[in-house]
Design a protein around this motif. Structure first.
Motif, short mmCIF file in Angstrom:
data_model
loop_
_atom_site.label_atom_id
_atom_site.label_comp_id
_atom_site.label_asym_id
_atom_site.label_seq_id
_atom_site.Cartn_x
_atom_site.Cartn_y
_atom_site.Cartn_z
N VAL A 52 0.96 -0.97 0.03
CA VAL A 52 -0.10 -0.01 0.07
C VAL A 52 1.05 1.25 0.00
O VAL A 52 0.72 2.23 -0.57
CB VAL A 52 -0.86 -0.01 1.26
CG1 VAL A 52 -1.51 1.36 1.36
CG2 VAL A 52 -2.01 -0.84 1.11
N GLY A 53 1.95 1.32 0.98
CA GLY A 53 2.76 2.34 0.78
C GLY A 53 3.53 2.67 -0.52
O GLY A 53 3.63 3.53 -1.05
N LEU A 54 4.07 1.46 -1.13
CA LEU A 54 4.37 1.62 -2.53
C LEU A 54 3.25 2.01 -3.54
O LEU A 54 3.80 2.55 -4.54
CB LEU A 54 5.05 0.28 -2.76
CG LEU A 54 6.25 -0.15 -2.04
CD1 LEU A 54 6.81 -1.58 -2.54
CD2 LEU A 54 7.54 0.86 -2.23
N ALA A 55 2.31 1.50 -3.19
CA ALA A 55 0.96 2.01 -4.22
C ALA A 55 0.97 3.55 -4.17
O ALA A 55 0.67 4.11 -5.36
CB ALA A 55 -0.22 1.33 -3.89
N CYS A 56 1.19 4.00 -3.08
CA CYS A 56 0.72 5.61 -2.78
C CYS A 56 2.06 6.30 -3.76
O CYS A 56 1.70 7.25 -4.48
CB CYS A 56 1.07 5.90 -1.42
SG CYS A 56 -0.45 5.49 -0.47
N LEU A 57 3.19 5.88 -3.64
CA LEU A 57 4.19 6.15 -4.33
C LEU A 57 4.24 6.12 -5.76
O LEU A 57 4.36 7.06 -6.60
CB LEU A 57 5.34 5.81 -4.10
CG LEU A 57 5.97 5.84 -2.46
CD1 LEU A 57 7.25 4.96 -2.17
CD2 LEU A 57 6.40 7.16 -2.35
N GLY A 58 3.62 4.93 -6.24
CA GLY A 58 3.43 4.91 -7.78
C GLY A 58 2.36 5.84 -8.24
O GLY A 58 2.33 6.12 -9.49
N TRP A 59 1.22 5.64 -7.22
CA TRP A 59 0.18 6.75 -7.67
C TRP A 59 0.78 8.33 -7.95
O TRP A 59 0.19 8.79 -9.02
CB TRP A 59 -0.96 6.78 -6.64
CG TRP A 59 -2.19 7.57 -7.08
CD1 TRP A 59 -3.33 7.21 -7.72
CD2 TRP A 59 -2.45 8.76 -6.44
NE1 TRP A 59 -4.04 8.30 -7.87
CE2 TRP A 59 -3.61 9.33 -7.06
CE3 TRP A 59 -1.65 9.84 -6.07
CZ2 TRP A 59 -4.24 10.48 -7.20
CZ3 TRP A 59 -2.08 11.22 -5.89
CH2 TRP A 59 -3.25 11.43 -6.33
N GLU A 60 1.59 8.51 -7.04
CA GLU A 60 1.91 9.94 -7.36
C GLU A 60 2.86 10.31 -8.54
O GLU A 60 2.59 11.09 -9.18
CB GLU A 60 3.05 10.24 -6.04
CG GLU A 60 2.36 10.46 -4.76
CD GLU A 60 3.32 11.00 -3.74
OE1 GLU A 60 4.43 10.51 -3.55
OE2 GLU A 60 2.77 11.74 -2.75
N VAL A 61 3.37 8.89 -8.85
CA VAL A 61 4.54 9.09 -10.09
C VAL A 61 3.57 9.11 -11.29
O VAL A 61 3.58 9.91 -12.09
CB VAL A 61 5.43 7.74 -10.29
CG1 VAL A 61 5.78 7.69 -11.70
CG2 VAL A 61 6.37 8.08 -9.20
#
Length: 151
Positions: free
Chosen positions: A136-145
């Motif tokens: 989920v934390g990585l998904a947040c970063l990916g969403w920002e990208v």
């Protein structure tokens, strides 16, 4: 002050260690270490905690909701300590998720949609009732990208 029945934010034990490290144990059984020096550096009112003699007097606050030292100004909330400990260990805390939502002006429903999860599951993560998975934390970063690339 009302008693916080959420075990994940209720402290059972605290011990001051050398170098600004607190050893904290929560009612849900989690035992963590947190370096409070970065917190103290950002908050001048906490500067007395840089004195080892003051720091070693750490004790549980009322109902386990905080760690206190002498005086009302020297107190750190249990939920914030848990979040910092998780982040310092390389994880994602409920506060990380809240900050991500705030930074992007997302409601719970919009954040849940962005992360392709139910609003209920997101609420569990935001409340700290369930730990935020690394995915989920990585998904947040990916969403920002993705948002930056789309702009």
């Amino acid at each position: 002050m009302t008693r916080d029945s959420r075990k994940q934010f209720t402290l059972q034990a605290v011990k001051a260690r050398a170098g600004g490290i607190l050893q904290i144990t929560f009612a849900d059984g989690e035992e963590m270490q947190v370096d409070i020096d970065p917190i103290v550096e950002r908050s001048p009112v906490l500067s007395p905690l840089l004195d080892a003699a003051v720091f070693k007097r750490a004790k549980l606050g009322e109902w386990g909701g905080s760690v206190k030292w002498s005086g009302d100004a020297l107190e750190l909330a249990a939920d914030n300590l848990r979040a910092r400990a998780i982040e310092q260990a390389g994880g994602y805390s409920h506060e990380t998720l809240m900050e991500w939502m705030h930074r992007h002006g997302l409601t719970q429903q919009a954040a849940a949609d962005a992360l392709d999860m139910s609003r209920r599951m997101l609420a569990y993560y935001l409340s700290g009732e369930k730990p935020v998975p690394r995915t989920v934390g990585l998904a947040c970063l990916g969403w920002e990208v993705e948002q930056r690339l789309a702009a």
